[in-house]
Scaffold this active site. Sequence first.
Site, PDB file in Angstrom:
ATOM      1  CG  HIS A 172      -2.120  -1.234   1.631  1.00 52.39           C
ATOM      2  ND1 HIS A 172      -2.454  -1.375   2.061  1.00 52.39           N
ATOM      3  CD2 HIS A 172      -2.008  -2.622   0.259  1.00 52.39           C
ATOM      4  CE1 HIS A 172      -2.410  -2.698   2.749  1.00 52.39           C
ATOM      5  NE2 HIS A 172      -2.815  -3.281   1.305  1.00 52.39           N
ATOM      6  CD  GLN A 173       2.527   0.822  -3.499  1.00 54.36           C
ATOM      7  OE1 GLN A 173       2.788   1.364  -3.728  1.00 54.36           O
ATOM      8  NE2 GLN A 173       3.510   0.124  -2.441  1.00 54.36           N
TER       9      GLN A 173
END
Length: 653
Positions: free
Chosen positions: A584-585
């Site tokens: 997750h960015q």
Amino acid sequence: MEGKKTSHPLLRGDSILCSSSHGFSPAQIQTLASICEVLIPSLPLPEGKKPMDHPLQYFYKVSGSHPPIPDEIGNPVALWQALSFKGMAAYPQVFRAFCGEERRNPHAMVKGEVSDTSKGSLCANQNLLPVHILLPEHNIYKIKCDVVVIGSGCGGGVAAGVLASSGQKVVVLEKGNYFVPEDYSSLEGPSMSELYEGGGIMSTVDGQISLLAGSIVGGGSAVNWSASIRTPENVLREWSVDHRIPFFGNNEYHSAMDAVCKRLGVTDKCSEEGFQNQILRKGCETLGLKVEQVPRNSLENHFCGSCNLGCRTGDKKGTDSTWLVDAVACGAVIVTGTKAERFILVDNDNGRRKKKCLGVIATALNNNLTKKLQIEAKVTVSACGSLLTPPLMISSGLQNPNIGRNLHLHPVLLAWGYFPEDASGIKGKMFEGGIITSLHKVVSGDSKMVALIEAAAVGPGIYAALSPWISGGDLKERMLKLPRTAHLFPLVRDQGTGQVMEEGKIKYQLSEVDEENLRTGLRQTLRILIAAGAEEVGTYRSDGQRIKCRGLTNESLEEFLDDVSSTGGLQSKNETWNVYLTAHQMGSCRMGATEEEGAVDENGESWEAEGLFVSDGSVLLTAIGVNPMITIQSISYCISSRIAKKFKSETEP
């Protein structure tokens, strides 16, 4: 998926099986073979193993030095059978070398069309884009449209669907390829190479964190683990009150989440849980801990354990089978294998912002296509993700200090537990069933969430790469136990931040609170695995930390847990270290109430360039602490709906 399962050549590794392109000299190959022989030696079959078991014999006999390294690993079918790995043992056809087989070229510039809307499938044909002007002196095709969307993932897919449905002429640029369910092979090596950014081998510049990011039509939504969790209410309050972005606190955003969940077919029903989620649920129930059902964008009987390598059944509803289908049904054009190079920015003397964006210059990644694209649009939407949107904006000349900073990653640490077939009472294999169907929230004494514990998708290649090397025999023993080895992880809502100013150069630093929360979450994860009946549990710490559970006393358990650490990174200079992982960015072009607080305003528009919008995970104001797909799509829905209203107001008398 009954019938022929040949998969696409790019995803079954034909290019690897048919040719060598490494360029190593014979002497270098000899050196490499010697190293591989040490790490993965040929071993005699251990006592107690059945000598007539051919796959098992082959598994122990084969070594890392067996030719033709470094391109193949010998007889893959026998290896998969030895590991009882359903993904490939069930599809032996993928190992046939169909070299030269003519199939659709996923690198081609294509226009999407819907062949069967009842199936929700997006099919690509060979129709080229409508070229308006050819500028031979610049080797450029010039194209005009209303909206150009860069990226087709959670943000870009929604933006394309909403804006095309509102009547705009939309062009979508995607540097990845387009695959349909029957193309997927579930073969880990070529699938990681084709479906993930950097071939699935990305890390921060210091090697502390390994990152996974989708690079395919559908982006992360095509390879994520189906978890469809709404934005937590405490996060929405924080964004609407503390960060002064009002729509997160009103009906506009909640209606967007409703619309997104409806389009994705999200359900919290699960007719059958797979091995790893059964372990998580049993461990929590044994300890008296609350375990929650995870909503998914798939059918309640969806039992695919390889959605991280592309969903072979087509049941998972990524943007490639939902929003992009809507877009092409309304005339949108999707161009694959094409990378945005820079925005077309001009001075905006009479506007409310210094610059005005007129579109984008893009380059085809296929060497057979030499001309660039100059796509001129009334609105440009950057949706290429938190790792690529900031470098694109910076290389185009934008200077807002928030661009590329405030990056959040939801770092995780893996723990494992081995469950012999007959000991735990839980049937199945770790690669069967929905990847995430249950979760447990670790909370502190004041009821604040410390970590989220979920199950992980870990294939044989990733497992072997992550496992601390103790000996060749230990590695092979681990691999044989993989089908009954459950993997769980704690995920934290990180307070530490990072930056990505140049493509591929990601810097990040966890805070002390993050490290402590990860340690607390990892300890709880191990307790859950032990309570579920594991014979042995461990972490991926560099020293191979593990403990046998049979006859384990409370005193010995606490002593083991006290030694559990969360120090990460090869360069941590600690005696032992872990490798953090993230899929997750968020937040690298965050939304802000003012130009000083964010890279874009509450409409998603750049504070510096009129007509340039950002609509992906990079606009998130903070980390959110849960899987972000629904949040990213809901924000994109709000941003694109506002853009559509603006178009409508400009055309009305």
